[in-house]
Design an enzyme around this catalytic site. Structure first.
Site, PDB file in Angstrom:
ATOM      1  N   LYS A  11      36.598  47.583  27.074  1.00  0.00           N
ATOM      2  CA  LYS A  11      35.763  48.770  27.291  1.00  0.00           C
ATOM      3  C   LYS A  11      34.627  48.899  26.277  1.00  0.00           C
ATOM      4  O   LYS A  11      33.590  49.467  26.589  1.00  0.00           O
ATOM      5  CB  LYS A  11      36.625  50.035  27.268  1.00  0.00           C
ATOM      6  CG  LYS A  11      37.494  50.190  28.504  1.00  0.00           C
ATOM      7  CD  LYS A  11      38.224  51.520  28.479  1.00  0.00           C
ATOM      8  CE  LYS A  11      39.041  51.700  29.754  1.00  0.00           C
ATOM      9  NZ  LYS A  11      39.704  53.005  29.815  1.00  0.00           N
ATOM     10  N   ASN A  64      33.922  52.063  31.277  1.00  0.00           N
ATOM     11  CA  ASN A  64      34.986  51.626  32.190  1.00  0.00           C
ATOM     12  C   ASN A  64      34.436  51.288  33.570  1.00  0.00           C
ATOM     13  O   ASN A  64      35.172  50.831  34.440  1.00  0.00           O
ATOM     14  CB  ASN A  64      36.077  52.701  32.308  1.00  0.00           C
ATOM     15  CG  ASN A  64      35.622  53.866  33.171  1.00  0.00           C
ATOM     16  OD1 ASN A  64      34.468  54.289  33.092  1.00  0.00           O
ATOM     17  ND2 ASN A  64      36.511  54.395  33.983  1.00  0.00           N
ATOM     18  N   ASP A  92      36.249  57.818  32.920  1.00  0.00           N
ATOM     19  CA  ASP A  92      37.629  58.242  32.612  1.00  0.00           C
ATOM     20  C   ASP A  92      37.693  59.758  32.398  1.00  0.00           C
ATOM     21  O   ASP A  92      38.510  60.459  33.004  1.00  0.00           O
ATOM     22  CB  ASP A  92      38.140  57.557  31.331  1.00  0.00           C
ATOM     23  CG  ASP A  92      38.631  56.141  31.585  1.00  0.00           C
ATOM     24  OD1 ASP A  92      39.064  55.841  32.709  1.00  0.00           O
ATOM     25  OD2 ASP A  92      38.579  55.331  30.633  1.00  0.00           O
ATOM     26  N   GLY A 105      46.484  63.487  20.693  1.00  0.00           N
ATOM     27  CA  GLY A 105      46.052  62.090  20.677  1.00  0.00           C
ATOM     28  C   GLY A 105      44.562  62.004  20.419  1.00  0.00           C
ATOM     29  O   GLY A 105      43.815  62.977  20.671  1.00  0.00           O
ATOM     30  N   ALA A 106      44.149  60.865  19.864  1.00  0.00           N
ATOM     31  CA  ALA A 106      42.721  60.696  19.540  1.00  0.00           C
ATOM     32  C   ALA A 106      42.292  59.251  19.786  1.00  0.00           C
ATOM     33  O   ALA A 106      41.463  58.706  19.073  1.00  0.00           O
ATOM     34  CB  ALA A 106      42.460  61.104  18.088  1.00  0.00           C
ATOM     35  N   GLY A 107      42.861  58.642  20.833  1.00  0.00           N
ATOM     36  CA  GLY A 107      42.452  57.299  21.217  1.00  0.00           C
ATOM     37  C   GLY A 107      41.310  57.352  22.229  1.00  0.00           C
ATOM     38  O   GLY A 107      40.601  58.362  22.335  1.00  0.00           O
ATOM     39  N   GLY A 108      41.154  56.259  22.958  1.00  0.00           N
ATOM     40  CA  GLY A 108      40.036  56.166  23.907  1.00  0.00           C
ATOM     41  C   GLY A 108      40.093  57.234  24.985  1.00  0.00           C
ATOM     42  O   GLY A 108      39.061  57.835  25.337  1.00  0.00           O
ATOM     43  N   ALA A 109      41.288  57.482  25.526  1.00  0.00           N
ATOM     44  CA  ALA A 109      41.403  58.479  26.600  1.00  0.00           C
ATOM     45  C   ALA A 109      41.048  59.872  26.063  1.00  0.00           C
ATOM     46  O   ALA A 109      40.305  60.626  26.694  1.00  0.00           O
ATOM     47  CB  ALA A 109      42.820  58.468  27.172  1.00  0.00           C
ATOM     48  N   GLY A 137      48.866  62.683  35.585  1.00  0.00           N
ATOM     49  CA  GLY A 137      47.821  61.717  35.237  1.00  0.00           C
ATOM     50  C   GLY A 137      47.310  60.909  36.421  1.00  0.00           C
ATOM     51  O   GLY A 137      46.279  60.241  36.308  1.00  0.00           O
TER      52      GLY A 137
HETATM   53  P1  NDP Z   1      44.918  54.407  22.403  1.00  0.00           P
HETATM   54  O1  NDP Z   1      45.805  53.314  21.963  1.00  0.00           O
HETATM   55  O2  NDP Z   1      43.450  54.322  22.190  1.00  0.00           O
HETATM   56  O3  NDP Z   1      45.418  55.785  21.717  1.00  0.00           O
HETATM   57  C1  NDP Z   1      46.775  56.138  21.699  1.00  0.00           C
HETATM   58  C2  NDP Z   1      46.922  57.518  21.080  1.00  0.00           C
HETATM   59  O4  NDP Z   1      48.283  57.919  21.200  1.00  0.00           O
HETATM   60  C3  NDP Z   1      46.579  57.573  19.587  1.00  0.00           C
HETATM   61  O5  NDP Z   1      45.946  58.795  19.310  1.00  0.00           O
HETATM   62  C4  NDP Z   1      47.955  57.518  18.917  1.00  0.00           C
HETATM   63  O6  NDP Z   1      47.995  58.144  17.647  1.00  0.00           O
HETATM   64  C5  NDP Z   1      48.758  58.331  19.903  1.00  0.00           C
HETATM   65  N1  NDP Z   1      50.186  58.051  19.831  1.00  0.00           N
HETATM   66  C6  NDP Z   1      50.819  56.902  20.153  1.00  0.00           C
HETATM   67  N2  NDP Z   1      52.143  57.049  19.962  1.00  0.00           N
HETATM   68  C7  NDP Z   1      52.345  58.320  19.501  1.00  0.00           C
HETATM   69  C8  NDP Z   1      53.485  59.063  19.115  1.00  0.00           C
HETATM   70  N3  NDP Z   1      54.713  58.542  19.178  1.00  0.00           N
HETATM   71  N4  NDP Z   1      53.324  60.345  18.720  1.00  0.00           N
HETATM   72  C9  NDP Z   1      52.083  60.896  18.666  1.00  0.00           C
HETATM   73  N5  NDP Z   1      50.954  60.235  19.001  1.00  0.00           N
HETATM   74  C10 NDP Z   1      51.097  58.955  19.420  1.00  0.00           C
HETATM   75  O7  NDP Z   1      45.262  54.616  23.950  1.00  0.00           O
HETATM   76  P2  NDP Z   1      44.323  55.242  25.105  1.00  0.00           P
HETATM   77  O8  NDP Z   1      43.695  56.471  24.609  1.00  0.00           O
HETATM   78  O9  NDP Z   1      43.471  54.177  25.685  1.00  0.00           O
HETATM   79  O10 NDP Z   1      45.411  55.585  26.234  1.00  0.00           O
HETATM   80  C11 NDP Z   1      46.349  56.639  26.046  1.00  0.00           C
HETATM   81  C12 NDP Z   1      47.080  56.850  27.364  1.00  0.00           C
HETATM   82  O11 NDP Z   1      46.152  57.281  28.339  1.00  0.00           O
HETATM   83  C13 NDP Z   1      47.750  55.595  27.940  1.00  0.00           C
HETATM   84  O12 NDP Z   1      49.085  55.912  28.281  1.00  0.00           O
HETATM   85  C14 NDP Z   1      46.984  55.301  29.206  1.00  0.00           C
HETATM   86  O13 NDP Z   1      47.838  54.842  30.237  1.00  0.00           O
HETATM   87  C15 NDP Z   1      46.458  56.670  29.580  1.00  0.00           C
HETATM   88  N6  NDP Z   1      45.239  56.621  30.381  1.00  0.00           N
HETATM   89  C16 NDP Z   1      45.291  57.201  31.613  1.00  0.00           C
HETATM   90  C17 NDP Z   1      44.189  57.183  32.420  1.00  0.00           C
HETATM   91  C18 NDP Z   1      44.296  57.820  33.766  1.00  0.00           C
HETATM   92  O14 NDP Z   1      43.344  57.689  34.553  1.00  0.00           O
HETATM   93  N7  NDP Z   1      45.366  58.532  34.079  1.00  0.00           N
HETATM   94  C19 NDP Z   1      42.916  56.563  32.005  1.00  0.00           C
HETATM   95  C20 NDP Z   1      42.954  56.011  30.651  1.00  0.00           C
HETATM   96  C21 NDP Z   1      44.090  56.038  29.891  1.00  0.00           C
HETATM   97  P3  NDP Z   1      47.547  57.357  16.295  1.00  0.00           P
HETATM   98  O15 NDP Z   1      46.051  57.253  16.352  1.00  0.00           O
HETATM   99  O16 NDP Z   1      48.022  58.210  15.195  1.00  0.00           O
HETATM  100  O17 NDP Z   1      48.227  56.005  16.367  1.00  0.00           O
END
Ligand code: NDP
Length: 294
Positions: A73, A94, A109, A132-136, A250
């Site tokens: 991405k 995406n 997204d 959460g603070a990842g890509g989504a 989702g």
């Molecule tokens: P990333 O890997 O970029 O981010 C993951 C996030 O989850 C981080 O903020 C991480 O925290 C947090 N995390 C992971 N494990 C834990 C935990 N045990 N407790 C608390 N926080 C946790 O992933 P994405 O953002 O790309 O994806 C996240 C989800 O979104 C996936 O499950 C994906 O399937 C879903 N998704 C769904 C879509 C849809 O259309 N429905 C589209 C895109 C994604 P930290 O930074 O501290 O590690």
């Protein structure tokens, strides 16, 4: 879309790895079929070192657009001619669309999430907590802010990532965003109106994994959303529903995002119910042991 020739389908597809579990092709082709579009969607497993060749191939073959999923991405950006606003803000693409000979990166997204949310509540004026603070999370935060959400609280274990999203939202949109470190059981503030799980917690096969969340702070008046597409009913949604919250799964985000992509590629507004039914067929089947679920 150009004139349709049954012997020469318009080509679309996805580049990601691993790609074997990606259900988008099934949904998209169901929509193509439903609307009589002579088009195909090729789900392709593309390694990082082969991405440039894959993109060049799509261009050479005259594809009308493609998706990029993990891990491409961000790296795809260097291979494109420009970025639409959302992709520029999120710094991730995406969906790629050819426009007047240029290949433009979009990020749908977050738009898919907002379209899904609109089915239950207007995002404008909402006070949203994003876990959460990842890509989504980044894509959802930006689009919610652009859609008029009043305040965003981004909660993450790694607080620096939440701070980066809050800073982006505050700099680029009228919304007010705050970052919070996720330490211990998180209590949803009483003035929050929307709660979004944008972590990967609860995704199959770890369907019993729990967020560290004080469920006594979840109840009526709160819309609880999950980005997890599989299972449709996560532990979070099941328990939030039992406590009287309105819930949003989702899969709606996935369907709406794909529908927006098709609109960008073909100009056609597709029937989302057809896509949802095909998605449920492709990845459904799992039932929660207590009888809920999908
Ligand atoms: P990333 O890997 O970029 O981010 C993951 C996030 O989850 C981080 O903020 C991480 O925290 C947090 N995390 C992971 N494990 C834990 C935990 N045990 N407790 C608390 N926080 C946790 O992933 P994405 O953002 O790309 O994806 C996240 C989800 O979104 C996936 O499950 C994906 O399937 C879903 N998704 C769904 C879509 C849809 O259309 N429905 C589209 C895109 C994604 P930290 O930074 O501290 O590690």
């Amino acid at each position: 879309m150009n004139e349709q020739n049954p012997l020469l389908p318009a080509l679309t597809g996805a580049f990601s790895t691993p790609a074997g579990g990606n259900p988008t092709g099934a949904m998209v082709e169901a929509a193509y079929k439903h609307h009589g579009l002579v088009a195909r969607y090729i789900n392709s497993d593309v390694q990082p070192e082969a991405l440039a060749d894959a993109v060049a191939g799509a261009k050479a073959m005259g594809w009308i657009g493609f998706n990029c999923s993990l891990p491409h991405k961000e790296s795809v950006i260097a291979l494109l001619d420009g970025l639409a606003d959302s992709a520029r803000l999120v710094r991730a693409v995406n969906c790629v669309v050819p426009r007047n000979g240029s290949w433009i990166g979009e990020n749908t997204d977050g738009q898919g999430f907002v379209a899904s949310l609109r089915d239950v509540v207007d995002p404008a004026g909402q006070q949203v907590v994003i876990l959460g603070a990842g890509g989504a999370a980044r894509a959802i935060a930006v689009e919610l802010a652009l859609a008029g959400a009043r305040a965003l609280t981004i909660v993450n274990r790694t607080v620096e990532k939440a701070e980066a999203i809050a800073e982006l939202v505050n700099r680029e949109t009228p919304a007010k965003a705050t970052a919070r470190a996720w330490a211990g059981s998180y209590q949803v503030p009483s003035d929050a109106t929307v709660l979004v799980n944008a972590t990967a917690v609860g995704l199959a096969p770890d369907i019993h994994a729990r967020l560290d969340l004080d469920m006594d702070t979840v109840g009526p008046g709160l819309v609880v959303c999950d980005v997890i597409p599989n299972p449709a009913e996560t532990v979070l949604l099941r328990e939030a529903g039992q406590r009287g919250a309105l819930t949003l799964d989702g899969r709606g985000m996935l369907v709406n995002q794909a529908a927006i992509n098709i609109k960008l590629w073909t100009g056609i507004d597709v029937e989302r119910a057809v896509m949802r039914a095909r998605l449920d067929e492709a990845i459904g089947g799992w039932r929660h042991p207590t009888g809920g679920g999908d």
